[in-house]
Write a protein that holds these residues in place. Structure first.
Motif, PDB file in Angstrom:
ATOM      1  N   ASP A   1       1.416   8.821  -6.682  1.00 40.59           N
ATOM      2  CA  ASP A   1       1.735  10.243  -6.562  1.00 40.59           C
ATOM      3  C   ASP A   1       2.843  10.685  -7.505  1.00 40.59           C
ATOM      4  O   ASP A   1       3.077  11.883  -7.661  1.00 40.59           O
ATOM      5  CB  ASP A   1       2.150  10.568  -5.119  1.00 40.59           C
ATOM      6  CG  ASP A   1       0.996  10.392  -4.143  1.00 40.59           C
ATOM      7  OD1 ASP A   1      -0.153  10.404  -4.606  1.00 40.59           O
ATOM      8  OD2 ASP A   1       1.256  10.221  -2.938  1.00 40.59           O
ATOM      9  N   SER A   2       3.550   9.740  -8.112  1.00 38.72           N
ATOM     10  CA  SER A   2       4.679  10.145  -8.961  1.00 38.72           C
ATOM     11  C   SER A   2       4.594   9.514 -10.347  1.00 38.72           C
ATOM     12  O   SER A   2       4.264  10.186 -11.333  1.00 38.72           O
ATOM     13  CB  SER A   2       6.001   9.767  -8.278  1.00 38.72           C
ATOM     14  OG  SER A   2       6.039   8.376  -7.995  1.00 38.72           O
ATOM     15  N   VAL A   3       4.877   8.204 -10.418  1.00 39.05           N
ATOM     16  CA  VAL A   3       5.021   7.547 -11.717  1.00 39.05           C
ATOM     17  C   VAL A   3       3.731   7.587 -12.529  1.00 39.05           C
ATOM     18  O   VAL A   3       3.736   7.941 -13.716  1.00 39.05           O
ATOM     19  CB  VAL A   3       5.489   6.092 -11.520  1.00 39.05           C
ATOM     20  CG1 VAL A   3       5.620   5.398 -12.864  1.00 39.05           C
ATOM     21  CG2 VAL A   3       6.805   6.052 -10.765  1.00 39.05           C
TER      22      VAL A   3
ATOM     23  N   GLU B   1       0.823  -1.201   0.000  1.00 38.65           N
ATOM     24  CA  GLU B   1       0.000   0.000   0.000  1.00 38.65           C
ATOM     25  C   GLU B   1       0.864   1.261   0.000  1.00 38.65           C
ATOM     26  O   GLU B   1       0.537   2.256  -0.661  1.00 38.65           O
ATOM     27  CB  GLU B   1      -0.933  -0.022   1.208  1.00 38.65           C
ATOM     28  CG  GLU B   1      -2.007  -1.102   1.124  1.00 38.65           C
ATOM     29  CD  GLU B   1      -2.823  -1.189   2.403  1.00 38.65           C
ATOM     30  OE1 GLU B   1      -2.434  -0.519   3.393  1.00 38.65           O
ATOM     31  OE2 GLU B   1      -3.840  -1.901   2.411  1.00 38.65           O
ATOM     32  N   ARG B   2       1.969   1.214   0.754  1.00 38.23           N
ATOM     33  CA  ARG B   2       2.858   2.370   0.778  1.00 38.23           C
ATOM     34  C   ARG B   2       3.458   2.629  -0.601  1.00 38.23           C
ATOM     35  O   ARG B   2       3.500   3.770  -1.080  1.00 38.23           O
ATOM     36  CB  ARG B   2       3.978   2.146   1.797  1.00 38.23           C
ATOM     37  CG  ARG B   2       4.878   3.348   2.001  1.00 38.23           C
ATOM     38  CD  ARG B   2       6.046   3.010   2.889  1.00 38.23           C
ATOM     39  NE  ARG B   2       6.972   2.093   2.232  1.00 38.23           N
ATOM     40  CZ  ARG B   2       7.911   2.482   1.367  1.00 38.23           C
ATOM     41  NH1 ARG B   2       8.033   3.776   1.049  1.00 38.23           N
ATOM     42  NH2 ARG B   2       8.709   1.592   0.813  1.00 38.23           N
ATOM     43  N   LEU B   3       3.926   1.544  -1.254  1.00 41.33           N
ATOM     44  CA  LEU B   3       4.491   1.704  -2.597  1.00 41.33           C
ATOM     45  C   LEU B   3       3.434   2.168  -3.589  1.00 41.33           C
ATOM     46  O   LEU B   3       3.728   2.965  -4.492  1.00 41.33           O
ATOM     47  CB  LEU B   3       5.108   0.382  -3.063  1.00 41.33           C
ATOM     48  CG  LEU B   3       6.368  -0.069  -2.315  1.00 41.33           C
ATOM     49  CD1 LEU B   3       6.800  -1.437  -2.803  1.00 41.33           C
ATOM     50  CD2 LEU B   3       7.499   0.937  -2.495  1.00 41.33           C
ATOM     51  N   ALA B   4       2.208   1.660  -3.418  1.00 45.88           N
ATOM     52  CA  ALA B   4       1.137   2.066  -4.334  1.00 45.88           C
ATOM     53  C   ALA B   4       0.879   3.562  -4.218  1.00 45.88           C
ATOM     54  O   ALA B   4       0.662   4.252  -5.227  1.00 45.88           O
ATOM     55  CB  ALA B   4      -0.139   1.281  -4.021  1.00 45.88           C
ATOM     56  N   ARG B   5       0.921   4.080  -2.986  1.00 41.60           N
ATOM     57  CA  ARG B   5       0.713   5.522  -2.816  1.00 41.60           C
ATOM     58  C   ARG B   5       1.835   6.315  -3.463  1.00 41.60           C
ATOM     59  O   ARG B   5       1.602   7.336  -4.126  1.00 41.60           O
ATOM     60  CB  ARG B   5       0.603   5.863  -1.326  1.00 41.60           C
ATOM     61  CG  ARG B   5      -0.683   5.366  -0.677  1.00 41.60           C
ATOM     62  CD  ARG B   5      -0.856   5.978   0.691  1.00 41.60           C
ATOM     63  NE  ARG B   5       0.205   5.557   1.607  1.00 41.60           N
ATOM     64  CZ  ARG B   5       0.116   4.498   2.408  1.00 41.60           C
ATOM     65  NH1 ARG B   5      -0.962   3.752   2.384  1.00 41.60           N
ATOM     66  NH2 ARG B   5       1.105   4.185   3.224  1.00 41.60           N
TER      67      ARG B   5
END
Length: 396
Positions: free
Chosen positions: A191-193, A183-187
């Motif tokens: 927000d970027s890629v 979930e952290r990586l998904a956020r």
């Protein structure tokens, strides 16, 4: 569990010391009773920290623990009078010897606990044999042996359940940690890629020309990335579970949905059930490879503007169906046969061959101007397992 055994060992030693002190005047060799108590005390002082340390599961320590208990029981025939033994007076260590059974049960489970209990039961019977009081061997002796057996059985079973519960808890914690990290990586990705890819797609479409192609590719990568971070990772059956298969072994299963979702893009729509579609890992990878081959054919033969739809179905009766449909120009009825005759075996090997090896079937429906639909049906986990058992039975 080892702390509980240590507490029991000390408490039962105190009780044995009290009984020896009360009965010492009636012993044939009173000083022998105190000698046995000294041995029990010395071993308790040594065993409590030893079993708490890193050597607690070592076979030499367990064997020594059982040997000391065995010897203390046999010493009863030398310290006690034959009359007292015949009248059912308990052995010198009384319940202290059960600590050895507990140690074996904690270290090795039910079988080890029962083996230790049987060994000490033999010692109890030998006391009567050595003292020549087998005729007076009463209910108390057999009750003691039965209690030792029950101790080894019950404690060993509880230990096994505790280990299984600990393993399940560890897996749950690991899965929760992985989910939080995902979930952290998904956020971070969102927000970027993803925003950058969306901007490239939009600006490429506005500029046209080669930039439009870059925009299209960026859009496909954005869709694939969204599908990847929005779908739960495949969950495998871990070692020590009810099915008895180790993680990564032949019985490992995965959810087919995330594997197919990775092929989603602006031109490929993937639809799957809301619930998991579990399959043996090898079968799932082969199905995914067959779908990838079908989509590659769409890209190569239908042009850049063609769209494709992947539909995953699980009928709940032991069969999993994956269909790949496109809106391309279609193909003549003899197209596949002509391709195979020319040595181009993409469909024959990459799709039909893979599904055939899994015990499934492939149906291809196409007509000029109406697109192509490839339907692949493979056995689900239950059917595949039953087929495997049947094949093993036939071989045997």
């Amino acid at each position: 569990m080892w702390r509980a055994v240590a507490v029991y060992r000390v408490a039962s030693l105190a009780y044995a010391a009290l009984v020896i002190a009360v009965n010492s005047d009636g012993y044939a060799r009173p000083w022998g009773g105190w000698a046995v108590l000294a041995v029990m005390t010395a071993w308790t002082v040594y065993a409590v920290p030893a079993f708490r340390g890193g050597h607690r599961k070592g076979r030499p320590l367990l064997a020594a623990d059982l040997a000391v208990a065995f010897g203390c029981i046999l010493a009863t025939a030398w310290v006690e009078t034959a009359s007292n033994i015949g009248h059912g007076r308990p052995t010198l260590p009384i319940s202290w010897v059960a600590a050895a059974v507990l140690s074996w049960a904690v270290a090795g489970g039910r079988r080890a606990g029962i083996a230790a209990a049987l060994t000490l039961g033999v010692a109890n019977l030998l006391v009567h044999v050595v003292a020549g009081t087998t005729a007076g061997m009463g209910r108390g002796t057999f009750n003691g042996v039965v209690l030792l057996l029950l101790t080894g059985l019950v404690v060993g079973h509880v230990v096994r359940l505790a280990l299984e519960a600990e393993a399940r808890l560890a897996r749950a914690v690991e899965m929760e940690s992985a989910t939080r990290e995902r979930e952290r990586l998904a956020r971070r990705i969102h927000d970027s890629v993803l925003q950058v890819l969306a901007m490239v797609q939009r600006r490429g479409g506005e500029l046209g020309g080669e930039a439009a192609e870059l925009g299209r590719l960026a859009g496909e990568q954005e869709a694939a990335l969204r599908a990847m971070i929005g779908t739960a990772a495949p969950i495998t059956a871990a070692a020590g579970t009810a099915d008895g298969n180790a993680a990564g072994g032949p019985g490992r299963t995965v959810d087919l949905r995330p594997l197919l979702a990775g092929h989603g893009s602006t031109s490929v729509t993937v639809s799957a059930p809301a619930t998991q579609v579990r399959m043996p890992e090898h079968a799932a990878r082969e199905v995914e490879a067959a779908v990838a081959a079908a989509l590659d054919n769409v890209r190569r033969h239908c042009g850049d503007g063609a769209r494709a739809w992947v539909l995953l179905e699980d009928d709940g009766a032991g069969a999993v169906t994956v269909s790949v449909r496109d809106d391309g120009p279609g193909m003549p009825a003899d197209r596949l046969a002509a391709a195979a005759a020319d040595g181009r075996l993409g469909v024959a090997q990459s799709i039909r061959g893979r599904i055939r090896d899994l015990g499934g079937s492939v149906s291809i429906v196409s007509a000029p101007g109406e697109g192509t639909e490839i339907e692949m049906t493979v056995p689900g986990p239950a059917a595949a397992s039953a087929g495997g058992e049947a094949r093993r039975g036939a071989v045997g």
